[in-house]
Design a protein around this motif. Structure first.
Motif, PDB file in Angstrom:
ATOM      1  N   UNK A   1       7.877  56.061 -70.614  1.00 30.46           N
ATOM      2  CA  UNK A   1       6.729  55.748 -69.761  1.00 30.46           C
ATOM      3  C   UNK A   1       5.841  54.662 -70.349  1.00 30.46           C
ATOM      4  N   UNK A   2       5.984  54.400 -71.651  1.00 22.51           N
ATOM      5  CA  UNK A   2       5.172  53.372 -72.302  1.00 22.51           C
ATOM      6  C   UNK A   2       5.861  52.008 -72.319  1.00 22.51           C
ATOM      7  N   UNK A   3       7.111  51.944 -71.855  1.00 25.04           N
ATOM      8  CA  UNK A   3       7.838  50.668 -71.859  1.00 25.04           C
ATOM      9  C   UNK A   3       7.201  49.698 -70.871  1.00 25.04           C
ATOM     10  N   UNK A   4       6.915  48.505 -71.341  1.00 24.34           N
ATOM     11  CA  UNK A   4       6.267  47.477 -70.530  1.00 24.34           C
ATOM     12  C   UNK A   4       7.305  46.468 -70.034  1.00 24.34           C
ATOM     13  N   UNK A   5       6.913  45.700 -69.043  1.00 19.09           N
ATOM     14  CA  UNK A   5       7.776  44.652 -68.486  1.00 19.09           C
ATOM     15  C   UNK A   5       6.983  43.355 -68.445  1.00 19.09           C
ATOM     16  N   UNK A   6       7.463  42.351 -69.155  1.00 16.37           N
ATOM     17  CA  UNK A   6       6.815  41.034 -69.187  1.00 16.37           C
ATOM     18  C   UNK A   6       7.663  40.041 -68.412  1.00 16.37           C
ATOM     19  N   UNK A   7       7.094  39.461 -67.383  1.00 17.44           N
ATOM     20  CA  UNK A   7       7.792  38.471 -66.565  1.00 17.44           C
ATOM     21  C   UNK A   7       7.211  37.093 -66.865  1.00 17.44           C
ATOM     22  N   UNK A   8       7.964  36.277 -67.572  1.00 25.29           N
ATOM     23  CA  UNK A   8       7.523  34.919 -67.847  1.00 25.29           C
ATOM     24  C   UNK A   8       7.734  34.045 -66.608  1.00 25.29           C
ATOM     25  N   UNK A   9       7.134  32.853 -66.565  1.00 23.35           N
ATOM     26  CA  UNK A   9       7.171  32.025 -65.340  1.00 23.35           C
ATOM     27  C   UNK A   9       8.582  31.856 -64.781  1.00 23.35           C
ATOM     28  N   UNK A  10       8.694  32.038 -63.475  1.00 22.42           N
ATOM     29  CA  UNK A  10       9.965  31.903 -62.767  1.00 22.42           C
ATOM     30  C   UNK A  10      10.740  33.183 -62.629  1.00 22.42           C
ATOM     31  N   UNK A  11      10.285  34.257 -63.271  1.00 24.82           N
ATOM     32  CA  UNK A  11      11.039  35.516 -63.240  1.00 24.82           C
ATOM     33  C   UNK A  11      10.294  36.627 -62.510  1.00 24.82           C
ATOM     34  N   UNK A  12       9.207  36.300 -61.840  1.00 28.13           N
ATOM     35  CA  UNK A  12       8.388  37.329 -61.196  1.00 28.13           C
ATOM     36  C   UNK A  12       9.181  38.112 -60.146  1.00 28.13           C
ATOM     37  N   UNK A  13      10.074  37.421 -59.409  1.00 34.31           N
ATOM     38  CA  UNK A  13      10.880  38.112 -58.401  1.00 34.31           C
ATOM     39  C   UNK A  13      11.824  39.123 -59.024  1.00 34.31           C
ATOM     40  N   UNK A  14      12.391  38.789 -60.181  1.00 37.33           N
ATOM     41  CA  UNK A  14      13.279  39.720 -60.861  1.00 37.33           C
ATOM     42  C   UNK A  14      12.491  40.944 -61.327  1.00 37.33           C
ATOM     43  N   UNK A  15      11.276  40.716 -61.790  1.00 38.11           N
ATOM     44  CA  UNK A  15      10.437  41.845 -62.217  1.00 38.11           C
ATOM     45  C   UNK A  15      10.158  42.779 -61.052  1.00 38.11           C
ATOM     46  N   UNK A  16       9.880  42.217 -59.875  1.00 41.84           N
ATOM     47  CA  UNK A  16       9.649  43.067 -58.693  1.00 41.84           C
ATOM     48  C   UNK A  16      10.892  43.892 -58.384  1.00 41.84           C
ATOM     49  N   UNK A  17      12.061  43.250 -58.469  1.00 36.25           N
ATOM     50  CA  UNK A  17      13.300  43.968 -58.191  1.00 36.25           C
ATOM     51  C   UNK A  17      13.521  45.082 -59.211  1.00 36.25           C
ATOM     52  N   UNK A  18      13.277  44.818 -60.497  1.00 30.86           N
ATOM     53  CA  UNK A  18      13.470  45.839 -61.523  1.00 30.86           C
ATOM     54  C   UNK A  18      12.568  47.043 -61.290  1.00 30.86           C
ATOM     55  N   UNK A  19      11.323  46.782 -60.942  1.00 29.07           N
ATOM     56  CA  UNK A  19      10.406  47.912 -60.701  1.00 29.07           C
ATOM     57  C   UNK A  19      10.831  48.703 -59.469  1.00 29.07           C
ATOM     58  N   UNK A  20      11.322  47.995 -58.450  1.00 34.42           N
ATOM     59  CA  UNK A  20      11.675  48.662 -57.196  1.00 34.42           C
ATOM     60  C   UNK A  20      12.975  49.451 -57.291  1.00 34.42           C
ATOM     61  N   UNK A  21      13.863  49.080 -58.215  1.00 33.49           N
ATOM     62  CA  UNK A  21      15.168  49.742 -58.317  1.00 33.49           C
ATOM     63  C   UNK A  21      15.261  50.573 -59.593  1.00 33.49           C
ATOM     64  N   UNK A  22      15.291  49.897 -60.729  1.00 31.34           N
ATOM     65  CA  UNK A  22      15.393  50.621 -61.993  1.00 31.34           C
ATOM     66  C   UNK A  22      14.162  51.490 -62.220  1.00 31.34           C
ATOM     67  N   UNK A  23      12.992  50.956 -61.882  1.00 25.03           N
ATOM     68  CA  UNK A  23      11.771  51.757 -62.016  1.00 25.03           C
ATOM     69  C   UNK A  23      11.810  52.996 -61.148  1.00 25.03           C
ATOM     70  N   UNK A  24      12.283  52.841 -59.899  1.00 27.89           N
ATOM     71  CA  UNK A  24      12.353  53.993 -58.993  1.00 27.89           C
ATOM     72  C   UNK A  24      13.372  55.018 -59.478  1.00 27.89           C
ATOM     73  N   UNK A  25      14.534  54.549 -59.976  1.00 28.16           N
ATOM     74  CA  UNK A  25      15.590  55.469 -60.402  1.00 28.16           C
ATOM     75  C   UNK A  25      15.230  56.215 -61.681  1.00 28.16           C
ATOM     76  N   UNK A  26      14.506  55.552 -62.576  1.00 24.71           N
ATOM     77  CA  UNK A  26      14.174  56.163 -63.864  1.00 24.71           C
ATOM     78  C   UNK A  26      12.841  56.886 -63.860  1.00 24.71           C
TER      79      UNK A  26
END
Length: 553
Positions: free
Chosen positions: A23-48
């Motif tokens: 629960x303490x794991x953070x996600x840093x999205x550097x420029x150009x990767x914001x869409x991938x971060x949204x996808x990770x939260x919506x899929x991997x974040x939801x599953x875990x």
């Protein structure tokens, strides 16, 4: 690690081990990767069940970044006890890396909700570097023979993304249905999107489902599909089939047909064969195969389809637009005085050149608007349009001919990668069609013939698997035909595999054990290695009524 497709380079960080995500794991999205971060939260974040909150400090974080030195779709994953890194040569590369990252967490990371809220997830300490073999890694889905609702299409885009496939060839029109709203021609969907009944099984079957069938996508639906695909770095290539496979359009607007043939009264003194003559009152076709009813080579037809393509270009930003061009019977043109006059007027040799003229017109029209035409390999007949690319489906030869002439090619030979063909010859398989093409057959498919010279091989953009839906009435049936073979195809399209005879199919089967669990988590009704499950089996025998099945099954 049972990854599919297999990466180019994989190694454990010594000593082999795991680090936790919590629960303490953070996600840093550097420029150009914001869409991938949204996808990770919506899929991997939801599953875990992990929030993956935004954060930029500490080692307990996942860092997404674009790195120089990587191929545009290439990626690198480093899990070494410090901040976990997913790097890509472009946002697409980061996204494909995120797909592999998801696989590293295990099959349960493919669910929609955590099995045990609040648990830690083990992430293996590894270094992976990878990039695709081909730029075009596609799946063609036919929604004309059997319509799939929008949500099912979106689901298939997710399944393509999970297998690192990046082209969705959307077969939107055919004799049996027109599936896209064109505002200036409303009858295309009012009439052309619906048929009164459907042949049950392959074209030789004598069984019918008398339930009317149809449906279409509004332009807002299409915009949603295209946007959803773009978020997953998938290009949607639309197909509007011309000049054959057009009976649904002619049923909606009869003037598009060869009316000087089809309007000839039955029993009159003319010698036009009935198989060519067709009917003056066409309906959307309820059978499979190749309809004799094709578009008339008139200026009106050209202007009509220019109007169709104008609306299409507003909806699909893809460079390529597919115009079909396959299986266009020439019987009506041979019998039509108007078509014969057009051949003479244009100084053409025959009906093949007339089809080439038709295709060339839209090649020029699309090129003037910054797009490129692609069509099935029949567009080679009568001369290939200068800027056209070829989808080679009738074996390899069309692709070889086109590539050697300097044209780009997508290899999709029916003998190898038509997923509507049966997976097994067993009597309990669902309604069979075509060749038997097993999981191993697909795994040993080679898109580039070894005889092709290097300069011609460079014109092979890639490959795609094709899914024609004559015998696929719904999503579950499509799943059964497509999976697990799409996993084998995805590895062929992505990975740098050895020659077909040297490929390690046993290793692929071993890795598929984990992949079946991923497909289970995703709710895919795939064919099991031991054969169909009870509800997937062929529905009974002739003469024995089956609940919910068409009559006489």
């Amino acid at each position: 690690m049972d990854l599919i497709p297999a990466p180019k380079s994989f190694s454990w960080v010594p000593p082999p081990g795991y680090v936790p995500l919590d629960a303490e794991t953070l996600l840093e999205a550097q420029p150009g990767t914001e869409g991938v971060a949204r996808w990770l939260r919506a899929t991997v974040g939801a599953a875990t069940g992990l929030p993956l909150a935004d954060g930029r400090c500490g080692d307990n974080r996942v860092v997404l970044s674009i790195a120089s030195g990587l191929a545009p779709e290439g990626y690198r994953i480093v899990v070494d006890g410090y901040a976990h890194r997913i790097e890509g040569g472009s946002p697409a590369g980061v996204f494909w890396g995120a797909q592999t990252f998801r696989q590293l967490l295990g099959p349960e990371a493919f669910r929609r909700a955590p099995l045990t809220p609040g648990q830690e997830w083990d992430l293996p300490m590894v270094t992976i570097q990878d990039s695709p073999r081909f730029a075009w890694r596609g799946l063609m889905l036919d929604v004309s023979r059997h319509f799939l609702p929008k949500d099912d299409v979106l689901r298939y885009l997710d399944l393509l993304a999970a297998h690192k496939l990046n082209v969705f060839h959307f077969h939107l029109t055919d004799d049996q249905g027109w599936r896209i709203e064109i505002k200036r021609y409303p009858k295309l969907t009012e009439v052309g999107a619906w048929r009164s009944r459907t042949k049950y099984g392959h074209r030789a079957s004598e069984l019918w489902d008398e339930t009317p069938h149809g449906g279409y996508y509004t332009q807002d639906d299409i915009r949603e599909i295209v946007a959803y695909a773009a978020e997953r770095h998938i290009t949607v290539v639309p197909e509007i089939d011309i000049p054959g496979h057009s009976q649904a359009a002619i049923a909606a607007y009869p003037e598009l047909g060869n009316t000087d043939v089809t309007n000839t009264a039955a029993g009159s003194a003319d010698a036009t064969p009935a198989s060519v003559k067709g009917s003056a009152r066409l309906s959307v076709w309820d059978n499979w195969g190749v309809s004799p009813n094709v578009l008339a080579p008139t200026d009106h037809t050209l202007r009509f389809y220019e109007g169709v393509f104008e609306e299409l270009l507003d909806l699909f930003p893809s460079t390529f637009v597919h115009v079909g061009g396959d299986e266009c019977p020439k019987g009506q043109w041979k019998a039509s005085p108007a078509a014969q006059a057009r051949i003479k007027e244009l100084g053409l040799a025959d009906e093949d050149e007339l089809q080439s003229w038709f295709v060339r017109h839209f090649d020029t029209w699309l090129a003037e608007r910054g797009r490129r035409l692609i069509g099935w390999d029949e567009i080679l007949e009568g001369g290939l349009a200068p800027g056209a690319a070829v989808s080679s489906w009738r074996g390899y030869q069309g692709g070889v001919t086109a590539a050697e002439a300097g044209h780009d090619v997508v290899m999709c030979p029916q003998q190898q990668v038509y997923l509507d063909h049966r997976q097994d010859g067993g009597a309990d398989e669902p309604m069979p069609i075509g060749y038997v093409r097993t999981l191993e057959d697909i795994y040993r498919f080679e898109p580039v013939p070894p005889s092709l010279p290097p300069e011609a091989a460079a014109h092979v953009l890639g490959t795609q698997a094709n899914v024609w839906t004559e015998v696929m009435q719904d999503r579950s049936r499509v799943d059964y035909q497509v999976f697990p073979r799409l996993a084998a195809f995805a590895e062929v399209a992505w990975s740098a595999l050895p020659a077909p005879a040297e490929r390690d199919f046993e290793d692929f089967e071993r890795r598929m054990t984990a992949h079946y669990a991923r497909l289970d988590a995703l709710g895919v009704d795939y064919r099991r290695p031991g054969g169909p499950l009870p509800w997937q089996k062929r529905p009974g025998v002739l003469g024995r009524p089956i609940e919910g099945a068409p009559p006489n099954v």
